[in-house]
Enzyme design. Structure first.
Site, PDB file in Angstrom:
ATOM      1  N   GLU A  79      35.696  41.090  45.508  1.00  0.00           N
ATOM      2  CA  GLU A  79      35.961  42.079  46.560  1.00  0.00           C
ATOM      3  C   GLU A  79      34.980  43.250  46.478  1.00  0.00           C
ATOM      4  O   GLU A  79      34.495  43.734  47.505  1.00  0.00           O
ATOM      5  CB  GLU A  79      37.415  42.558  46.448  1.00  0.00           C
ATOM      6  CG  GLU A  79      38.391  41.424  46.749  1.00  0.00           C
ATOM      7  CD  GLU A  79      39.834  41.824  46.574  1.00  0.00           C
ATOM      8  OE1 GLU A  79      40.247  42.028  45.414  1.00  0.00           O
ATOM      9  OE2 GLU A  79      40.551  41.927  47.575  1.00  0.00           O
TER      10      GLU A  79
ATOM     11  N   GLY B 128      39.145  40.938  42.308  1.00  0.00           N
ATOM     12  CA  GLY B 128      38.590  42.253  42.638  1.00  0.00           C
ATOM     13  C   GLY B 128      37.080  42.312  42.436  1.00  0.00           C
ATOM     14  O   GLY B 128      36.404  43.114  43.086  1.00  0.00           O
TER      15      GLY B 128
ATOM     16  N   ALA C 280      40.674  42.491  38.923  1.00  0.00           N
ATOM     17  CA  ALA C 280      41.501  43.599  38.440  1.00  0.00           C
ATOM     18  C   ALA C 280      42.064  43.237  37.070  1.00  0.00           C
ATOM     19  O   ALA C 280      42.240  42.056  36.758  1.00  0.00           O
ATOM     20  CB  ALA C 280      42.641  43.856  39.423  1.00  0.00           C
TER      21      ALA C 280
ATOM     22  N   GLU D 169      43.776  35.023  42.914  1.00  0.00           N
ATOM     23  CA  GLU D 169      45.048  35.743  42.824  1.00  0.00           C
ATOM     24  C   GLU D 169      46.257  34.830  43.032  1.00  0.00           C
ATOM     25  O   GLU D 169      47.330  35.081  42.497  1.00  0.00           O
ATOM     26  CB  GLU D 169      45.079  36.888  43.858  1.00  0.00           C
ATOM     27  CG  GLU D 169      44.168  38.065  43.526  1.00  0.00           C
ATOM     28  CD  GLU D 169      42.744  37.915  44.027  1.00  0.00           C
ATOM     29  OE1 GLU D 169      42.355  36.799  44.454  1.00  0.00           O
ATOM     30  OE2 GLU D 169      42.006  38.920  43.997  1.00  0.00           O
TER      31      GLU D 169
HETATM   32  N1  CAA Z   1      42.278  40.965  33.425  1.00  0.00           N
HETATM   33  C1  CAA Z   1      42.486  41.193  32.108  1.00  0.00           C
HETATM   34  N2  CAA Z   1      41.933  40.455  31.140  1.00  0.00           N
HETATM   35  C2  CAA Z   1      41.133  39.440  31.516  1.00  0.00           C
HETATM   36  C3  CAA Z   1      40.887  39.137  32.872  1.00  0.00           C
HETATM   37  C4  CAA Z   1      41.491  39.958  33.849  1.00  0.00           C
HETATM   38  N3  CAA Z   1      41.275  39.786  35.159  1.00  0.00           N
HETATM   39  N4  CAA Z   1      40.077  38.054  32.931  1.00  0.00           N
HETATM   40  C5  CAA Z   1      39.815  37.704  31.654  1.00  0.00           C
HETATM   41  N5  CAA Z   1      40.454  38.546  30.812  1.00  0.00           N
HETATM   42  C6  CAA Z   1      40.442  38.502  29.336  1.00  0.00           C
HETATM   43  C7  CAA Z   1      41.255  37.320  28.823  1.00  0.00           C
HETATM   44  O1  CAA Z   1      42.635  37.625  28.793  1.00  0.00           O
HETATM   45  C8  CAA Z   1      40.656  37.129  27.444  1.00  0.00           C
HETATM   46  O2  CAA Z   1      41.188  38.119  26.597  1.00  0.00           O
HETATM   47  P1  CAA Z   1      41.660  37.722  25.079  1.00  0.00           P
HETATM   48  O3  CAA Z   1      40.366  37.331  24.408  1.00  0.00           O
HETATM   49  O4  CAA Z   1      42.246  38.996  24.581  1.00  0.00           O
HETATM   50  O5  CAA Z   1      42.618  36.580  25.213  1.00  0.00           O
HETATM   51  C9  CAA Z   1      39.175  37.478  27.671  1.00  0.00           C
HETATM   52  O6  CAA Z   1      39.133  38.258  28.864  1.00  0.00           O
HETATM   53  C10 CAA Z   1      38.317  36.247  27.882  1.00  0.00           C
HETATM   54  O7  CAA Z   1      38.880  35.474  28.923  1.00  0.00           O
HETATM   55  P2  CAA Z   1      39.153  33.903  28.823  1.00  0.00           P
HETATM   56  O8  CAA Z   1      39.477  33.528  27.426  1.00  0.00           O
HETATM   57  O9  CAA Z   1      40.165  33.553  29.876  1.00  0.00           O
HETATM   58  O10 CAA Z   1      37.692  33.331  29.205  1.00  0.00           O
HETATM   59  P3  CAA Z   1      37.328  31.926  29.826  1.00  0.00           P
HETATM   60  O11 CAA Z   1      35.846  31.823  29.734  1.00  0.00           O
HETATM   61  O12 CAA Z   1      38.174  30.834  29.228  1.00  0.00           O
HETATM   62  O13 CAA Z   1      37.751  32.026  31.379  1.00  0.00           O
HETATM   63  C11 CAA Z   1      37.889  33.101  33.544  1.00  0.00           C
HETATM   64  C12 CAA Z   1      37.067  32.880  32.248  1.00  0.00           C
HETATM   65  C13 CAA Z   1      37.935  31.801  34.341  1.00  0.00           C
HETATM   66  C14 CAA Z   1      37.162  34.202  34.331  1.00  0.00           C
HETATM   67  C15 CAA Z   1      39.330  33.533  33.168  1.00  0.00           C
HETATM   68  O14 CAA Z   1      39.277  34.614  32.252  1.00  0.00           O
HETATM   69  C16 CAA Z   1      40.173  33.977  34.341  1.00  0.00           C
HETATM   70  O15 CAA Z   1      40.656  33.147  35.086  1.00  0.00           O
HETATM   71  N6  CAA Z   1      40.395  35.313  34.502  1.00  0.00           N
HETATM   72  C17 CAA Z   1      41.269  35.864  35.494  1.00  0.00           C
HETATM   73  C18 CAA Z   1      40.643  35.850  36.853  1.00  0.00           C
HETATM   74  C19 CAA Z   1      41.627  36.375  37.882  1.00  0.00           C
HETATM   75  O16 CAA Z   1      42.727  35.873  38.058  1.00  0.00           O
HETATM   76  N7  CAA Z   1      41.220  37.439  38.614  1.00  0.00           N
HETATM   77  C20 CAA Z   1      42.047  38.053  39.634  1.00  0.00           C
HETATM   78  C21 CAA Z   1      42.710  39.299  39.082  1.00  0.00           C
HETATM   79  S1  CAA Z   1      43.823  39.999  40.207  1.00  0.00           S
HETATM   80  C22 CAA Z   1      42.871  40.885  41.278  1.00  0.00           C
HETATM   81  O17 CAA Z   1      41.665  41.001  41.145  1.00  0.00           O
HETATM   82  C23 CAA Z   1      43.687  41.481  42.373  1.00  0.00           C
HETATM   83  C24 CAA Z   1      42.971  42.310  43.367  1.00  0.00           C
HETATM   84  O18 CAA Z   1      42.541  41.809  44.389  1.00  0.00           O
HETATM   85  C25 CAA Z   1      42.883  43.715  43.198  1.00  0.00           C
END
Ligand code: CAA
Length: 257
Positions: free
Chosen positions: A111, A108, A65, A131
């Site tokens: 999921e 998500g 998400a 999460e």
């Molecule tokens: N939401 C919004 N933006 C996101 C994102 C997310 N879930 N995941 C990555 N991005 C964005 C980053 O903020 C970054 O943006 P900027 O360039 O503007 O800074 C861009 O995408 C690239 O990401 P990274 O620089 O972090 O890339 P990376 O290769 O270093 O890492 C990753 C990759 C490990 C996937 C890392 O991005 C990450 O951990 N992302 C979040 C994953 C996460 O926590 N997902 C769960 C979300 S909550 C959810 O899904 C709840 C639900 O059940 C409904």
């Protein structure tokens, strides 16, 4: 139909949907979620399509998400908007859905992959529910479907300690149907979709429904409880801290409040 966050194509009798938000690693914002569900419903009504494939890029299926979109939301905002309620429409799609997963498949994203009927993984796929790092839990059925798919032991590690599964582990734990080289995962998924699309449509539909009944009975109630628990956590300071820390690219400081 033209979309902003996805691309759609037809390959033989397979309808293909590609997530197309590369700058945000295909994170699910409201627009992407609405477009995905709309495109699936359109393919579901299209007689020239027999099965659908959902994919991202080689680097990322989806990073979950959109954290930036929800970071400052209150629990009431989350409950009133019921943003995750849209996935109920995905579960009502009648034709088979195959997720073709490469790279990150998180939150998500994982999921949605699990809401599909089958998963074809590339060797580079990585599955996780991170999460907990944000001070919340999965909200789109992740706790429920994971526990059923991979069993309690592994699901627990994934949900409360951010264990990430490699493609091989995901195969061993029955989360995915098969693992293939990254060069061919999408072709494999499209081939599988076309094979299924050539079969007796009514029997396919019925088979999907019945296998899902075995898997998903009692899951609806659990998923509804999970969604409420997910929304409720938006009343905590830790959720605000966790999501802010992600956006600010630093480690969170948990307070237990
Ligand atoms: N939401 C919004 N933006 C996101 C994102 C997310 N879930 N995941 C990555 N991005 C964005 C980053 O903020 C970054 O943006 P900027 O360039 O503007 O800074 C861009 O995408 C690239 O990401 P990274 O620089 O972090 O890339 P990376 O290769 O270093 O890492 C990753 C990759 C490990 C996937 C890392 O991005 C990450 O951990 N992302 C979040 C994953 C996460 O926590 N997902 C769960 C979300 S909550 C959810 O899904 C709840 C639900 O059940 C409904």
């Amino acid at each position: 139909m033209s979309y902003s966050f996805i691309l759609t194509e037809k390959h033989g009798k397979a309808g293909l949907i590609r997530f197309n938000r590369p700058d945000a690693l295909n994170a699910f914002n409201r627009g992407l979620m609405a477009e995905l569900v709309q495109a699936l419903e359109d393919f579901d009504k299209d007689d020239s399509v027999g099965a659908m494939v959902i994919t991202g890029s080689d680097r990322v299926f989806a990073a979950g998400a959109d954290i930036k979109e929800m970071a400052s939301a209150s629990a009431i905002d989350m409950m009133l908007e019921d943003k995750l309620g849209i996935w109920d429409r995905l579960r009502r799609i009648k034709k088979p859905l195959i997720a073709a997963v490469s790279g990150w498949c998180l939150g998500g994203g994982n999921e949605v992959a699990m809401m599909c009927d089958m998963i074809i993984a590339s060797e580079t796929a990585k599955f996780g529910q991170p999460e907990i790092n944000l001070g919340v839990i999965p909200g789109s059925g992740g706790t429920q479907r994971l526990a059923k798919a991979v069993g309690k032991a592994i699901a627990m590690e994934m949900v409360i300690n951010n264990r990430t599964l490699s493609a091989e582990e995901a195969y061993r734990f029955s989360l995915v149907n098969r693992v293939v080289p990254v060069e061919v995962y999408l072709d494999e998924a499209l081939k599988l979709a076309n094979e299924i699309a050539a079969r007796a449509p009514l029997a396919v539909r019925s088979g999907k429904e019945m296998v899902n009944q075995a898997f998903e009975t009692f899951l609806e109630e659990g998923a509804a409880d999970e969604r409420r628990a997910f929304y409720f956590l938006f009343s905590s300071e830790d959720q605000k801290e966790g999501m802010r820390a992600f956006i600010e690219k630093r480690d969170p400081e948990w307070k237990g409040r």
